[in-house]
Design a protein around this motif. Structure first.
Motif, PDB file in Angstrom:
ATOM      1  N   UNK A   1      29.225  44.754  58.170  1.00 27.60           N
ATOM      2  CA  UNK A   1      30.139  45.580  57.381  1.00 27.60           C
ATOM      3  C   UNK A   1      31.387  44.790  56.959  1.00 27.60           C
ATOM      4  N   UNK A   2      31.105  43.630  56.414  1.00 34.03           N
ATOM      5  CA  UNK A   2      32.194  42.768  55.921  1.00 34.03           C
ATOM      6  C   UNK A   2      31.794  42.179  54.575  1.00 34.03           C
ATOM      7  N   UNK A   3      32.838  41.739  53.862  1.00 36.17           N
ATOM      8  CA  UNK A   3      32.588  40.927  52.672  1.00 36.17           C
ATOM      9  C   UNK A   3      32.298  39.511  53.167  1.00 36.17           C
ATOM     10  N   UNK A   4      31.120  38.970  52.788  1.00 38.94           N
ATOM     11  CA  UNK A   4      30.744  37.660  53.332  1.00 38.94           C
ATOM     12  C   UNK A   4      30.737  36.562  52.269  1.00 38.94           C
ATOM     13  N   UNK A   5      30.996  36.919  51.024  1.00 39.52           N
ATOM     14  CA  UNK A   5      31.042  35.866  50.007  1.00 39.52           C
ATOM     15  C   UNK A   5      31.505  36.414  48.673  1.00 39.52           C
ATOM     16  N   UNK A   6      32.128  35.543  47.878  1.00 37.17           N
ATOM     17  CA  UNK A   6      32.519  35.958  46.531  1.00 37.17           C
ATOM     18  C   UNK A   6      32.161  34.854  45.545  1.00 37.17           C
ATOM     19  N   UNK A   7      31.919  35.266  44.315  1.00 38.38           N
ATOM     20  CA  UNK A   7      31.597  34.342  43.223  1.00 38.38           C
ATOM     21  C   UNK A   7      32.409  34.819  42.032  1.00 38.38           C
ATOM     22  N   UNK A   8      32.948  33.889  41.260  1.00 36.01           N
ATOM     23  CA  UNK A   8      33.635  34.296  40.027  1.00 36.01           C
ATOM     24  C   UNK A   8      33.544  33.170  39.000  1.00 36.01           C
ATOM     25  N   UNK A   9      33.050  33.507  37.835  1.00 35.28           N
ATOM     26  CA  UNK A   9      33.112  32.552  36.713  1.00 35.28           C
ATOM     27  C   UNK A   9      33.505  33.307  35.462  1.00 35.28           C
ATOM     28  N   UNK A  10      34.354  32.672  34.671  1.00 34.93           N
ATOM     29  CA  UNK A  10      34.624  33.222  33.342  1.00 34.93           C
ATOM     30  C   UNK A  10      33.503  32.768  32.416  1.00 34.93           C
ATOM     31  N   UNK A  11      33.364  33.460  31.303  1.00 37.72           N
ATOM     32  CA  UNK A  11      32.259  33.182  30.380  1.00 37.72           C
ATOM     33  C   UNK A  11      32.831  33.045  28.970  1.00 37.72           C
ATOM     34  N   UNK A  12      32.346  32.030  28.244  1.00 37.31           N
ATOM     35  CA  UNK A  12      32.833  31.833  26.866  1.00 37.31           C
ATOM     36  C   UNK A  12      32.040  32.743  25.922  1.00 37.31           C
ATOM     37  N   UNK A  13      32.740  33.654  25.217  1.00 37.53           N
ATOM     38  CA  UNK A  13      32.005  34.504  24.265  1.00 37.53           C
ATOM     39  C   UNK A  13      31.590  33.673  23.057  1.00 37.53           C
ATOM     40  N   UNK A  14      30.382  33.919  22.540  1.00 43.50           N
ATOM     41  CA  UNK A  14      29.874  33.049  21.471  1.00 43.50           C
ATOM     42  C   UNK A  14      29.933  33.684  20.089  1.00 43.50           C
ATOM     43  N   UNK A  15      29.735  35.022  20.027  1.00 45.24           N
ATOM     44  CA  UNK A  15      29.771  35.674  18.708  1.00 45.24           C
ATOM     45  C   UNK A  15      31.192  35.721  18.174  1.00 45.24           C
ATOM     46  N   UNK A  16      32.089  36.202  19.038  1.00 43.62           N
ATOM     47  CA  UNK A  16      33.510  36.327  18.658  1.00 43.62           C
ATOM     48  C   UNK A  16      34.351  35.657  19.739  1.00 43.62           C
ATOM     49  N   UNK A  17      34.563  34.326  19.605  1.00 41.66           N
ATOM     50  CA  UNK A  17      35.205  33.577  20.703  1.00 41.66           C
ATOM     51  C   UNK A  17      36.677  33.928  20.932  1.00 41.66           C
ATOM     52  N   UNK A  18      37.323  34.568  19.957  1.00 42.03           N
ATOM     53  CA  UNK A  18      38.757  34.861  20.146  1.00 42.03           C
ATOM     54  C   UNK A  18      38.944  36.259  20.743  1.00 42.03           C
ATOM     55  N   UNK A  19      39.634  36.307  21.872  1.00 45.56           N
ATOM     56  CA  UNK A  19      39.869  37.598  22.541  1.00 45.56           C
ATOM     57  C   UNK A  19      40.935  38.390  21.794  1.00 45.56           C
ATOM     58  N   UNK A  20      40.776  39.699  21.743  1.00 47.41           N
ATOM     59  CA  UNK A  20      41.815  40.538  21.132  1.00 47.41           C
ATOM     60  C   UNK A  20      43.014  40.613  22.083  1.00 47.41           C
ATOM     61  N   UNK A  21      44.186  40.868  21.524  1.00 44.60           N
ATOM     62  CA  UNK A  21      45.374  41.019  22.386  1.00 44.60           C
ATOM     63  C   UNK A  21      45.150  42.152  23.378  1.00 44.60           C
ATOM     64  N   UNK A  22      44.476  43.208  22.895  1.00 42.38           N
ATOM     65  CA  UNK A  22      44.201  44.360  23.763  1.00 42.38           C
ATOM     66  C   UNK A  22      43.365  43.925  24.981  1.00 42.38           C
ATOM     67  N   UNK A  23      42.356  43.101  24.729  1.00 39.77           N
ATOM     68  CA  UNK A  23      41.449  42.656  25.798  1.00 39.77           C
ATOM     69  C   UNK A  23      42.199  41.796  26.825  1.00 39.77           C
ATOM     70  N   UNK A  24      43.056  40.898  26.317  1.00 39.51           N
ATOM     71  CA  UNK A  24      43.830  40.026  27.219  1.00 39.51           C
ATOM     72  C   UNK A  24      44.739  40.885  28.104  1.00 39.51           C
ATOM     73  N   UNK A  25      45.364  41.863  27.471  1.00 43.55           N
ATOM     74  CA  UNK A  25      46.294  42.727  28.211  1.00 43.55           C
ATOM     75  C   UNK A  25      45.542  43.574  29.243  1.00 43.55           C
ATOM     76  N   UNK A  26      44.373  44.084  28.835  1.00 45.32           N
ATOM     77  CA  UNK A  26      43.603  44.955  29.736  1.00 45.32           C
ATOM     78  C   UNK A  26      43.079  44.180  30.941  1.00 45.32           C
ATOM     79  N   UNK A  27      42.457  43.032  30.672  1.00 46.19           N
ATOM     80  CA  UNK A  27      41.732  42.331  31.742  1.00 46.19           C
ATOM     81  C   UNK A  27      42.562  41.248  32.425  1.00 46.19           C
ATOM     82  N   UNK A  28      43.620  40.803  31.762  1.00 43.57           N
ATOM     83  CA  UNK A  28      44.400  39.682  32.313  1.00 43.57           C
ATOM     84  C   UNK A  28      43.697  38.351  32.096  1.00 43.57           C
TER      85      UNK A  28
END
Ligand code: AMP
Ligand code: MG
Length: 337
Positions: A152-179
């Motif tokens: 009953x514990x957290x035993x591992x974490x994984x995190x990678x960001x992903x480059x979007x290919x269709x629309x590579x530029x993030x909206x200001x809204x998205x940056x603000x929402x997700x950080x």
């Protein structure tokens, strides 16, 4: 007497005849499988065993307790006393149910656990304010938080960001929402490369081979929408290992008997007496907090089980009487023809 009895899932009923739960009526057939907190041995019975009458009586008694009485009893039993009244009730009922089933199954062996590990996933994706329903979200963060159902514990974490290919530029809204900032996704690999690393990470932990595991998400969208759309954009098949998952909102609603309107992550945490830790809408922080809810549910005696499934690209509910199976070993899904 009987009006104060409950079935083992907490409904006020005549215990001899009704064993339904919130999602589906349980089918009295050989396909019946363990319910939340049951021992597998007990699940094969028709609930006529005297232990079920004892559980029903205890549940009836717990239903009549005030919040203070519940808190006192939980404290005497050295159980967590946090949360709203319904959560405390469920915790106490689960405790007695587990205790009584364990006593009665003492010689027929262990554990009502099915999965060894549960892997929490909470994708973040490109978005606009008021995205239309057909918006082509691209995954920009792939986090995983692995829970051991044994410790009953957290035993591992994984995190990678992903480059979007269709629309590579993030909206200001998205940056603000997700950080998630533009430089993070610019420096990241596209989805297929990240998915390969995800497969490797799962394989290294022997999930689906040595250990049984499944995925868990907050709602149905992570797999049925974000992963589904992303696989189409990236021209890869939908991975077999992610076809079934636990939607924690459904499990939480069924277990603590609350309507689906009360199963937002912030509400679930709040009702359990927990506070959100980290930054909301960061995929990894969201995953950690979802994992905290899942851990509390396991501690409270809930047997989390797969309840949703993607079939031919469509979201399907998995009934509680369906046979339990773990996710298959992780594999690279291959490209679409
Ligand atoms: P969450 O797990 O709640 O952080 O949401 C996952 C993804 O859903 C986000 O990365 C966004 O792509 C999208 N999303 C969440 N909330 C909103 C919102 N208020 N407006 C638009 N998109 C959103
Ligand atoms: Mg999130």
């Amino acid at each position: 007497m009987e009006e104060h009895m409950e079935n083992i899932d907490g409904k006020e009923v005549n215990v001899k005849t009704a064993n339904g739960d919130d999602d589906e009526q349980m089918k009295p057939s050989t396909t019946m499988c363990p319910k939340e907190g049951e021992t597998p041995q007990a699940s094969n019975s028709d609930f006529s065993h005297p232990v079920y009458k004892e559980i029903a009586l205890a549940n009836g008694h717990i239903n009549r307790m005030s919040k203070e009485e519940l808190r006192l009893k939980l404290s005497q039993l050295k159980l967590d006393t946090r949360g709203v009244k319904d959560v405390m009730k469920k915790r106490l009922k689960s405790h007695y149910k587990k205790q009584k089933l364990t006593q009665s199954a003492a010689d027929s062996g262990p554990a009502d656990l099915f999965y060894d590990y549960i892997c929490v996933v909470d994708f973040e994706a490109t978005c606009e304010e008021d995205n239309p329903p057909d918006f082509l979200h691209e995954i920009i963060e792939f986090p995983m938080v692995l829970i051991s159902t044994h410790t009953l514990e957290i035993v591992g974490t994984f995190q990678e960001y992903v480059k979007p290919e269709l629309y590579p530029t993030l909206s200001d809204f998205c940056v603000k929402l997700t950080g998630i900032t533009q430089d993070k996704v610019d420096a990241a690999k596209p989805f297929p490369a990240v998915l390969k690393r995800v497969v490797k990470w799962l394989e290294e932990r022997e999930l689906g081979t040595k250990y049984k595991y499944t995925f868990l998400t907050d709602g149905a969208w992570d797999m049925s929408k974000f992963l589904n759309i992303q696989c189409r954009i990236s021209q890869i098949r939908y991975p077999r290992f992610a076809r079934k998952w636990i939607n924690i909102r459904k499990s939480y609603g069924n277990f603590y008997k609350v309507p689906r309107t009360q199963t937002k992550l912030s509400t679930m945490l709040d009702k359990l007496g927990l506070q959100y830790e980290g930054r909301p809408h960061s995929g990894l922080d969201d995953s950690r907090n979802i994992a905290r809810v899942a851990l509390r549910m396991l501690q409270d005696g809930c047997q989390l089980r797969v309840n949703e499934h993607l079939h031919d690209g469509q979201l399907v509910s998995v009934p509680s009487w369906a046979p339990m199976d773990g996710a298959p070993p992780p594999r690279w899904p291959g490209t679409r023809k």
